[in-house]
Design an enzyme around this catalytic site. Structure first.
Site, mmCIF file in Angstrom:
data_model
loop_
_atom_site.group_PDB
_atom_site.id
_atom_site.type_symbol
_atom_site.label_atom_id
_atom_site.label_comp_id
_atom_site.label_asym_id
_atom_site.label_seq_id
_atom_site.Cartn_x
_atom_site.Cartn_y
_atom_site.Cartn_z
ATOM 1 N N LYS A 115 0.842 -1.197 0.000
ATOM 2 C CA LYS A 115 0.000 0.000 0.000
ATOM 3 C C LYS A 115 0.878 1.247 0.000
ATOM 4 O O LYS A 115 2.043 1.235 0.391
ATOM 5 C CB LYS A 115 -0.941 0.018 1.204
ATOM 6 C CG LYS A 115 -0.245 0.036 2.583
ATOM 7 C CD LYS A 115 0.221 1.407 3.040
ATOM 8 C CE LYS A 115 0.939 1.351 4.368
ATOM 9 N NZ LYS A 115 1.532 2.668 4.759
ATOM 10 N N PRO A 124 9.243 -4.545 0.357
ATOM 11 C CA PRO A 124 10.423 -4.281 1.187
ATOM 12 C C PRO A 124 10.114 -4.323 2.684
ATOM 13 O O PRO A 124 9.034 -3.914 3.122
ATOM 14 C CB PRO A 124 10.841 -2.863 0.769
ATOM 15 C CG PRO A 124 10.206 -2.646 -0.561
ATOM 16 C CD PRO A 124 8.946 -3.442 -0.574
ATOM 17 N N GLY A 141 7.528 1.069 5.015
ATOM 18 C CA GLY A 141 6.315 1.866 5.014
ATOM 19 C C GLY A 141 5.310 1.443 3.958
ATOM 20 O O GLY A 141 4.416 2.211 3.611
ATOM 21 N N MET A 142 5.424 0.199 3.461
ATOM 22 C CA MET A 142 4.537 -0.278 2.405
ATOM 23 C C MET A 142 3.699 -1.481 2.831
ATOM 24 O O MET A 142 3.042 -2.113 2.017
ATOM 25 C CB MET A 142 5.351 -0.610 1.155
ATOM 26 C CG MET A 142 6.105 0.593 0.598
ATOM 27 S SD MET A 142 6.954 0.249 -0.958
ATOM 28 C CE MET A 142 5.533 0.143 -2.057
ATOM 29 N N GLY A 162 4.516 -6.775 6.141
ATOM 30 C CA GLY A 162 4.043 -7.700 7.166
ATOM 31 C C GLY A 162 2.531 -7.759 7.237
ATOM 32 O O GLY A 162 1.940 -8.822 7.447
ATOM 33 N N SER A 163 1.897 -6.609 7.057
ATOM 34 C CA SER A 163 0.434 -6.557 7.079
ATOM 35 C C SER A 163 -0.162 -7.323 5.900
ATOM 36 O O SER A 163 -1.199 -7.982 6.026
ATOM 37 C CB SER A 163 -0.038 -5.098 7.046
ATOM 38 O OG SER A 163 0.376 -4.413 8.220
ATOM 39 N N ALA A 164 0.489 -7.231 4.743
ATOM 40 C CA ALA A 164 0.027 -7.998 3.580
ATOM 41 C C ALA A 164 0.133 -9.499 3.851
ATOM 42 O O ALA A 164 -0.754 -10.273 3.464
ATOM 43 C CB ALA A 164 0.843 -7.617 2.344
ATOM 44 N N ASP A 173 -2.590 -1.589 9.435
ATOM 45 C CA ASP A 173 -2.573 -1.665 7.974
ATOM 46 C C ASP A 173 -3.159 -2.960 7.424
ATOM 47 O O ASP A 173 -3.380 -3.070 6.218
ATOM 48 C CB ASP A 173 -1.131 -1.527 7.449
ATOM 49 C CG ASP A 173 -0.591 -0.120 7.595
ATOM 50 O OD1 ASP A 173 -1.391 0.819 7.743
ATOM 51 O OD2 ASP A 173 0.646 0.042 7.560
#
Length: 320
Positions: free
Chosen positions: A11, A115, A119-120, A123-125, A157
């Site tokens: 994200k 990465p 900030g993308m 881990g949440s994905a 997230d």
């Protein structure tokens, strides 16, 4: 043996507004997420040995194998991985139902493309993909709303990666209101990765310290209907609305990020923004060719470890 494969997207925060911390030290957020076509792929398999095991293979933006990140990920305890925590939530449900003890053991493998500490929401994905995969693996039949409720307990997230598209996040950023469920890609980005990561809690602590006890915080307001139209429209309309309240703090912590942003601006970006809590920098382009030109220009910047292109919005977590 039963095996299920799922994926979930990275994200970028198109807007990120931060309010004062509550007594429990969490900040209220008003943020607009966009899911990107950089995805984590996760495979879950039933196993005869009890427990949840997690292994990872990491890849660089060009698709080549990332030995260093793979080694770092494999040194981490399995239960520190968000995918493990997500699977554990659903495993309890599975073991209390028809699956019983046959749900006691699973192996999770992650093909990592987002990465670390960038900030993308990598881990949440992983957590979002694990929720979708385990729901299917154990035939739990949980609805999207039920999975989203579980996602909130795993991290701010995770619901954004689960829902995908362009979505408004409120509360701690984890209460999702989809703004563009069609998720047809129309925004093209060049992403510049830094040489070192930034941990989200550290950025928020630095923000609080800079504000001080009597600091003045901006009032949190949700985007107007006109702003939502621009946020979900083309890149030219989106560009002037990109904003991130964490950006100034991150630039103080890592001054070289300002060099990356200037390099993107000089290369012709429509707008440049810190991705989440950083340190990845997202440069908005008018089209795919423009994004490739930006990435090529950023690849040579001393402050950039890698640069690549991506686009959004795209669907959230899904079975593969």
């Amino acid at each position: 043996m039963r095996e299920i494969r799922a994926s979930a997207p990275a994200k970028v925060n198109l807007t990120l507004r931060v309010g004062p911390p509550s007594p429990d030290a969490y900040h209220p957020l008003v943020t607009v997420f966009e899911a990107l076509d950089l995805r984590e792929y996760l495979t879950v398999r039933t196993a005869r040995t009890p427990g949840i095991r997690v292994t990872t293979d990491a890849y660089l933006p060009d698709g080549s194998y990332d030995e260093a990140t793979t080694a770092r990920m494999r040194e981490l305890p399995a239960d520190s991985h968000l995918a493990h925590r997500a699977a554990k939530r659903l495993q309890r449900l599975a073991m209390s139902g028809p699956w019983g003890q046959s749900a006691a053991g699973i192996d999770i493998h992650v093909d990592k493309h987002i990465p670390m500490a960038g900030g993308m929401a990598g881990g949440s994905a992983d957590a979002a993909a694990a929720l979708v995969a385990c729901n299917e693996l154990w035939e739990l039949g949980l609805s999207g709303q039920q999975l989203e409720l579980l996602a909130r307990s795993l991290g701010a997230d995770v619901p954004a990666c689960l829902v995908g598209g362009i979505a408004l996040g409120t509360g701690r950023g984890d209460h999702m209101d989809p703004l563009d469920e069609g998720a047809q890609p129309r925004h093209h980005w060049a992403i510049a990765l830094a040489h070192e990561g930034l941990e989200t809690p550290g950025v928020f602590r630095a923000l609080d310290e800079a504000q001080g006890p009597g600091g003045t915080w901006k009032e949190l307001t949700q985007p107007s209907s006109e702003e939502i139209g621009a946020l979900t429209g083309d890149s030219l309309g989106l560009a002037p609305l990109l904003v991130n309240d964490l950006q100034e703090t991150a630039l103080r912590m890592r001054p070289e990020l300002a060099d990356t942003m200037r390099a993107a601006q000089n290369a012709g970006a429509l707008a440049v923004i810190l991705s989440g809590s950083g340190p990845s920098i997202a440069a908005l382009a008018q089209d795919a060719d423009g994004a490739h030109r930006l990435a090529q220009a950023l690849e040579g910047a001393p402050s950039v470890a890698h640069a690549f292109t991506t686009r959004g919005p795209v669907p959230g977590a899904r079975l593969e």
